[in-house]
Design an enzyme around this catalytic site. Structure first.
Site, PDB file in Angstrom:
ATOM      1  CG  ASN A  42      -1.913   1.089   1.263  1.00  0.00           C
ATOM      2  OD1 ASN A  42      -1.554   2.249   1.155  1.00  0.00           O
ATOM      3  ND2 ASN A  42      -3.170   0.746   1.444  1.00  0.00           N
ATOM      4  CG  HIS A  53      -5.931  -0.079  -1.942  1.00  0.00           C
ATOM      5  ND1 HIS A  53      -7.072  -0.528  -1.325  1.00  0.00           N
ATOM      6  CD2 HIS A  53      -6.021   1.277  -1.953  1.00  0.00           C
ATOM      7  CE1 HIS A  53      -7.820   0.496  -0.973  1.00  0.00           C
ATOM      8  NE2 HIS A  53      -7.208   1.602  -1.355  1.00  0.00           N
ATOM      9  CD  GLU A  55      -4.990  -6.172  -1.511  1.00  0.00           C
ATOM     10  OE1 GLU A  55      -5.427  -6.760  -0.509  1.00  0.00           O
ATOM     11  OE2 GLU A  55      -4.814  -4.929  -1.528  1.00  0.00           O
ATOM     12  CB  CYS A  80     -10.688  -2.865   0.744  1.00  0.00           C
ATOM     13  SG  CYS A  80      -9.909  -2.343  -0.810  1.00  0.00           S
ATOM     14  CB  CYS A  83      -8.176  -5.104  -3.172  1.00  0.00           C
ATOM     15  SG  CYS A  83      -7.136  -3.614  -3.060  1.00  0.00           S
ATOM     16  CG  ASP A 143      -5.932   2.344   3.575  1.00  0.00           C
ATOM     17  OD1 ASP A 143      -5.416   2.800   2.532  1.00  0.00           O
ATOM     18  OD2 ASP A 143      -6.059   1.120   3.790  1.00  0.00           O
TER      19      ASP A 143
END
Length: 149
Positions: A42, A53, A55, A80, A83, A143
């Site tokens: 991240n 992020h 990912e 999240c 992602c 975030d």
């Protein structure tokens, strides 16, 4: 590579992010036979990019693949919704998650849609996020898209 060896790559990425003053979430994309395709962390804070992020950083680092179905996304924290959408959009076949105690994203939804989800409950990942959230609640809320109250 074993799941724990794959998680180690993502964990080291999370540590890099923390050392840079960012949010300690790391990820890596592997082929089905355990070859590392790309890793990242991240970097929303470091780059000023809300879409960066862990990912997505790992996905971008892996470069273009002809087929993602046989790939494994490894992440230190439950992905999240953003992602999780990336995983579904590109039909990534498996997700290996370090922990979901500090945050539960869309991994149940991914499993319901045919993604092979493995949750490791790694205590190192839990400890890193627990400490970070306690020390940086406003940044953490930013975030995950929660208004700071």
């Amino acid at each position: 590579m074993t799941p724990l060896e794959m998680l180690e790559v993502a964990y080291e990425e999370a540590r890099k992010g923390l050392a840079e003053g960012g949010i300690p979430i790391g990820a890596a994309l592997f082929s089905a036979d355990g070859v590392l395709l790309g890793s990242g962390h991240n970097r929303r804070v470091q780059q000023g990019d809300p879409s960066l992020h862990a990912e997505t950083d790992a996905f971008r680092a892996a470069g273009r693949q002809r087929d993602y179905r046989s790939t494994i996304m490894v992440t230190t924290l439950s992905p999240c919704w953003y992602c999780s959408g990336l995983v579904r959009q590109f039909n990534i076949g498996a997700v290996l998650i370090g922990e979901s105690k500090t945050f539960t994203g869309g991994h149940d939804w991914l499993a319901e849609h045919g993604v092979d989800v493995t949750l490791l409950d790694d205590e190192r990942c839990v400890a890193m996020m627990t400490d970070f959230i306690a020390e940086n609640p406003a940044l953490w809320n930013e975030d995950i898209g929660v208004a700071d109250t």
